[in-house]
Design an enzyme around this catalytic site. Structure first.
Site, PDB file in Angstrom:
ATOM      1  N   ASP A 139      29.416  38.135  33.732  1.00  0.00           N
ATOM      2  CA  ASP A 139      28.225  37.457  33.217  1.00  0.00           C
ATOM      3  C   ASP A 139      27.120  38.496  33.144  1.00  0.00           C
ATOM      4  OD1 ASP A 139      29.673  35.163  33.263  1.00  0.00           O
ATOM      5  OD2 ASP A 139      28.542  34.172  34.845  1.00  0.00           O
ATOM      6  N   ASP A 175      34.691  37.247  39.540  1.00  0.00           N
ATOM      7  CA  ASP A 175      33.643  37.462  38.531  1.00  0.00           C
ATOM      8  C   ASP A 175      32.637  38.490  39.033  1.00  0.00           C
ATOM      9  OD1 ASP A 175      35.009  35.349  37.541  1.00  0.00           O
ATOM     10  OD2 ASP A 175      33.327  33.961  37.463  1.00  0.00           O
ATOM     11  N   SER A 188      27.809  38.829  44.837  1.00  0.00           N
ATOM     12  CA  SER A 188      28.824  39.305  45.782  1.00  0.00           C
ATOM     13  C   SER A 188      29.148  40.779  45.602  1.00  0.00           C
ATOM     14  CB  SER A 188      30.106  38.480  45.636  1.00  0.00           C
ATOM     15  OG  SER A 188      29.886  37.149  46.011  1.00  0.00           O
ATOM     16  N   LYS A 229      32.105  33.013  53.868  1.00  0.00           N
ATOM     17  CA  LYS A 229      32.451  32.652  52.486  1.00  0.00           C
ATOM     18  C   LYS A 229      33.873  32.118  52.399  1.00  0.00           C
ATOM     19  CE  LYS A 229      31.509  35.052  48.905  1.00  0.00           C
ATOM     20  NZ  LYS A 229      31.264  36.062  47.874  1.00  0.00           N
ATOM     21  N   TYR A 249      31.769  25.391  48.627  1.00  0.00           N
ATOM     22  CA  TYR A 249      31.138  26.603  48.097  1.00  0.00           C
ATOM     23  C   TYR A 249      30.942  26.413  46.596  1.00  0.00           C
ATOM     24  CZ  TYR A 249      30.425  31.675  47.372  1.00  0.00           C
ATOM     25  OH  TYR A 249      29.920  32.916  47.055  1.00  0.00           O
TER      26      TYR A 249
END
Length: 525
Positions: free
Chosen positions: A158, A104, A93, A219, A228
């Site tokens: 991440d 995130d 994203s 989204k 989702y």
């Protein structure tokens, strides 16, 4: 973008994707007005807030420092150390430009050939540990795609690692070239895949701003509808992005309001399992496994193939367990997941005795919930099993204060029967096989610790207020209808007098009573 086509001596007309566009119509004034209204409707949900450039800048500096230190320790000459480089790339994203505040961030650390993966999980991990802004640092080195997870100034990151066969990593490096994959190990190729797919999607859409606004809307709709989550068997972020990108290719001049409408029009009529492709698959002769049903028999059974555009091409929806008509149920466009839809729920509870154990445990349990959903949907009496992707903390009244608890809710819809007789539907095997799978995997990877448990409880809609905040389960009185189906997790009749006010626990893999009427087999009918 694909090649040009010439019609009757006219100017060549460019088109995007693997087919010609459906319409090249330019937007009318009313389309711009509707797009503005769409933007205003999304603003209250905070989908336009989100810039974390400062955090990524700091992280990029950490990477460059660390690679220089590693290079020095490996006796590279000072001139080489000064130019060795290193870079943080984003994907998902954030890279697509649809990131929201506090969400995130998926990132990739790219290093030159003399920096090993073991260096990343040792010396770089230790370097991060020394910084006060870094919290909740943990390494998952044995994952399918190895990753370091942490919070940087409160933002979850991440971070993957890829080592390229290059002497140095320049700041202007483009990861889209397939030649970069040559002589890399498979873990590096997997780590690079996210960035390469994201960059290819952006390259293949005709108008990035129209694509981004449309994707934000889709989204938001998908998250509000509770559909989702790649992990739970729905579509994940990259799959939604590719569907929106394909819509943009088919209507290259349309604005966001039109594209949202066309998105539902196109994919409500899509003939699955025909794949969604943004470009023709290419073979780079690197002998990597790619999605190809002509060669791979298992690929022929994929329900909804949505194929990533970067080599090696993969199906991003290989683990989907839900039917597409269900996913496309629109209702009120941004209406939140509704706990009033199903009359029956399974509450899946994962508990652990410490916070660290709980974090590990819920990650494993959540990754396997789609197995349970698949088991339930194969039951001949169940028409739909829908898990809410959001987990909820356990209530203190139902659990020990010293436990760390997460709950997931799976709504179940039963097939309407032709008669009004009560049929006992035993879900014992479906749930037991799921819990066995989770415990077995936890044991195999040495994760299972004292206090880690999974419990399943049957809950009727009217009992949800014992588990969930009142605003999510506003109760309304309804005309009482005669019950057609009785179901059971432990072999007993669920709406019998033994049901407690808060639900019927699944406590034993062995049925404890006979069904009130034997379930008939196809041969009996």
């Amino acid at each position: 973008m694909t090649g040009d086509s010439t019609l009757g001596g006219q100017q060549p007309r460019k088109h995007y994707g693997i087919t010609s566009s459906i319409s090249l119509a330019f937007p009318r004034e009313i389309d711009h007005i509707y797009t503005q209204k769409l933007t205003e409707a999304m603003k209250p949900f905070g989908v336009f807030e989100g810039e974390d450039e400062l955090i990524l800048g700091k992280l990029n500096s950490f990477v460059k420092e660390w690679i220089a230190e590693i290079s020095e320790s490996k006796n590279l000459p000072p001139s080489a150390v000064a130019n060795v480089g290193g870079k943080i790339f984003t994907f998902g994203s954030y890279r697509l430009g649809v990131h929201t505040k506090g969400a995130d961030i998926d990132a990739l650390c790219v290093a030159p050939r003399h920096v090993e993966r073991t260096d990343f999980f040792s010396s770089f991990f230790e370097k991060l540990k020394r910084h006060d802004e870094i919290k909740d640092l943990r390494a998952v080195e044995d994952a399918f795609v190895p990753v370091i997870k942490f919070k940087f100034d409160g933002i979850e990151i991440d971070l993957l690692f890829a080592r390229l066969a290059l002497q140095s990593i320049p700041d202007n490096l483009d990861l889209r070239g397939d030649s970069l994959l040559r002589n890399l190990d498979i873990r590096c190729i997997r780590s690079l895949n996210g960035c390469r797919v994201t960059d290819e999607i952006l390259y293949l859409v005709p108008n990035k701003e129209n694509f981004r606004l449309t994707l934000r809307a889709i989204k938001l709709w998908a998250k509000r509808r509770g559909i989702y989550s790649n992990m739970l068997g729905f579509l994940g972020g990259v799959s939604w992005a590719m569907l929106v990108a394909r819509t943009c290719q088919l209507y290259p001049n349309a604005v966001a309001a039109t594209l949202v409408h066309k998105f539902f029009l196109v994919f409500s009529k899509w003939e699955w399992p025909n794949p969604v492709l943004l470009k023709q698959p290419e073979d780079s002769n690197l002998n990597l496994p790619v999605w190809d049903p002509r060669v791979n028999p298992s690929d022929r059974y994929h329900l909804m193939p949505i194929i990533t555009p970067a080599y090696p091409q993969q199906n991003s929806t290989y683990n989907i367990v839900f039917n597409w008509p269900f996913l496309l149920t629109i209702c009120q466009f941004f209406q939140i997941f509704c706990f009033k839809v199903s009359l029956h729920y399974i509450v899946l509870t994962a508990s652990a005795s410490t916070e660290d154990n709980h974090l590990e445990w819920i990650g494993l349990v959540e990754s396997k919930i789609r197995v349970l959903v698949g088991n339930l949907e194969r039951n001949e009496y169940i028409t739909l099993a829908h898990v809410n992707p959001q987990s909820f903390p356990g209530s203190k009244e139902n659990h020990n204060e010293n436990e760390f608890v997460s709950m997931w809710f799976i709504g179940i819809s039963f097939k309407k029967l032709d008669n009004s007789d009560c049929v006992n539907i035993d879900l014992t095997y479906d749930i037991q096989s799921f819990t066995d799978t989770v415990y077995r995997q936890a044991s195999n990877i040495n994760m299972l610790k004292d206090g880690m448990t999974i419990e399943a409880t049957h809950v009727k809609k009217k009992q949800l207020h014992h588990y969930l905040p009142p605003e999510l389960v506003q109760r309304k009185k309804k005309v009482k209808k005669k019950s057609l189906v009785c179901c059971s997790l432990d072999g007993s009749q669920l709406d019998s007098s033994r049901d407690t006010d808060i639900g019927t626990p699944f406590s034993s893999p062995t049925p404890v009573s006979k069904p009130c009427q034997p379930v008939s087999t196809p041969e009996d009918r």
